[in-house]
Motif scaffolding. Structure first.
Motif: not given
Length: 529
Positions: A224-232
């Motif tokens: 979840s934390q990684y997928k909140t990254d807008p570039d990802l």
């Protein structure tokens, strides 16, 4: 394209609105106010994605998580199932005449309220847009594309491949540049997340749990934390992805059921199997994978083959789940790595790879692979040393693969690889100890998104590799991704690099262009910039 007798409700209220804002208003207004506790809160904080394209469809993905960083891994959701509506159109405005498919899926707590919609009935080699709705909330819009018909004569394919996106190590700027490249496809070759504690000096880049992860809740929060990254999120929303994990989605350097932390007796294997089961379930919950990849405990079907007309066939490998343990305490030439009984793929996958490449009629046979296959002596001058967590440590198994390619007359194999946090271009020799031996293909090792920090143009290891291994043609140790353009006559890979990942918004540039000619194994040329 037929709409399969879609009802007004299935059309999600898109009754002639021209433009996304008007259509979104109509869609949202059809949901009853206060239908869920989070009906006024955005549950689509993790974005949207698509993947594993076929000529008639693709997988659409999202996960409901109004509180994405909740440490219990539930994302702010309770145990109740939620009906999630989805919609596919031929334009991003979702006008009345462009909506071609719509329906609903049930997001359950058992799968972390993730949604995997396996579409069919679409046209081959077409661009589509998609979105979801839950309660009163509308998701971002994603773009996807079906693959061409299996017999189609495709004139060009544009895809990127990448790996190793470590959030604490730096910003995911390369993902943003990738999203702007008008790609047909993205390959992610592993280390999508990192399982360690992960403190970072960069604002907002430390892992929120502050510890190594072991449980399903831990892994869900990490994704979840990684997928909140807008570039990802932008990269996922721009094109369909084909994904395969490496080690850090579970644990560093694990081998089959063998933990590199707990190497003692059988009871520790049971502990690791439970950890692997949690990690694989979280991986499935957060990736646009088909139902055939739904894990069964600690087991998950990951190797698969995806065709793009007559132009390319992607052989997607799993080099973790079936491998023998790594060799330990081996020095110098390490003859143990040639042991014929050792495997990195397992017998079934090894036969599947050899038979598939041998029988393929595609112009390009692409092997989507996690870890380095070429030999690279890492000792300058006298003496030898080799990596043992990659194919170098399973040299006998690699030889069986290369021998099969050579014996069957395959002249179009290109291996794309991740993991090593560096870019390398290599001819693949039938015998790396004899540079006069046949070349059986090319390996394009791609650098990381952020792992390893800012990097440099070349380092001491890179210089040693170039000096000791004549089959290596190019080395770079910056961050970025690889953009590939395939035609019936030529393959071109652009090594795209950013100068820094510890500062945001770094520009991207092409460090080198690599050319391969159809029907001629080996690197045809490299243009350096």
């Amino acid at each position: 394209m037929p709409s399969a007798q879609l009802t007004r409700r299935q059309l999600l209220g898109a009754t002639g609105a021209s433009g996304l804002t008007a259509a979104a208003t109509l869609i949202t207004s059809s949901a009853p106010a206060g239908a869920t506790p989070w009906s006024r809160t955005n549950p689509f904080t993790l974005g949207v994605a698509s993947g594993d394209p076929a000529p008639d469809g693709v997988v659409l993905w999202t996960r409901l998580a109004p509180e994405p960083l909740a440490l219990d891994g539930r994302g702010g959701m309770d145990d109740k199932p939620v009906q999630v509506l989805w919609q596919v159109a031929t334009d991003p405005g979702f006008g009345e005449r462009t909506v071609v498919r719509a329906g609903s899926a049930t997001a359950t707590a058992a799968l972390g309220h993730s949604v995997h919609v396996e579409l069919n009935g679409l046209l081959p080699d077409r661009e589509y847009w998609y979105r979801f709705r839950a309660g009163d909330q509308l998701s971002p819009v994603g773009r996807t594309r079906t693959s061409p018909a299996y017999g189609a004569s495709l004139q060009e394919l544009r895809f990127a491949f990448t790996s190793c996106s470590n959030l604490p190590a730096g910003y995911f700027t390369a993902y943003r540049h990738m999203a702007q490249d008008d790609l047909d496809l993205v390959l992610h070759l592993g280390d999508y997340i990192y399982e360690g504690s992960g403190a970072s000096p960069l604002p907002g880049r430390s892992h929120v749990s502050g510890k190594e992860i072991f449980t399903l809740g831990d892994y869900r929060t990490r994704y979840s934390q990684y997928k909140t990254d807008p570039d990802l999120q932008a990269a996922h929303a721009a094109a369909p992805w084909i994904v395969t994990p490496d080690d850090h989605e579970v644990e560093n350097n694990y081998a089959d059921e063998i933990s590199q932390i707990d190497t003692e007796p059988d009871q520790d294997r049971a502990v690791f199997r439970a950890r692997r089961a949690a990690a694989y379930q979280a991986y499935y919950e957060h990736m646009p994978l088909r139902r055939r990849s739904l894990p069964s405990g600690p087991d998950m079907q990951l190797f698969r083959r995806i065709r793009y007309g007559q132009l390319a066939e992607f052989n997607v490998l799993d080099t973790r789940q079936y491998r023998d343990d790594q060799i330990e305490g081996c020095t110098s030439a390490c003859p143990e790595r040639w042991a014929p009984e050792r495997t990195i793929l397992g017998a079934d996958q090894e036969a599947w790879l050899q038979d598939g490449i041998g029988a393929s009629g595609s112009t390009w046979n692409v092997v989507a692979n996690q870890v380095v296959t070429f030999d690279a002596d890492g000792t300058a001058g006298a003496g030898e040393s080799y990596g043992l967590d990659n194919w170098m440590g399973y040299a006998g198994a690699r030889q069986r693969w290369y021998d099969a390619v050579h014996r069957r007359g395959v002249d179009n194999m290109v291996v794309v690889t991740g993991d090593a946090h560096r870019s390398v271009v290599s001819d693949l020799k039938l015998d790396f100890r004899d540079q006069a031996s046949a070349t059986v293909g090319v390996e394009l090792l791609g650098t990381s998104i952020s792992s390893g920090g800012d990097g440099t143009d070349i380092d001491a290891r890179g210089r040693t590799w170039l000096a000791e291994n004549p089959h290596l043609k190019f080395v770079n140790v910056q961050r970025g991704y690889q953009r590939c353009v395939l035609t019936p006559g030529q393959w071109r890979t652009d090594y795209r690099v950013v100068d820094a990942v510890t500062t945001p918004d770094a520009p991207v540039r092409t460090r080198a262009e690599v050319f391969i000619e159809s029907g001629r194994p080996g690197v045809a040329g490299i243009t350096r910039h």
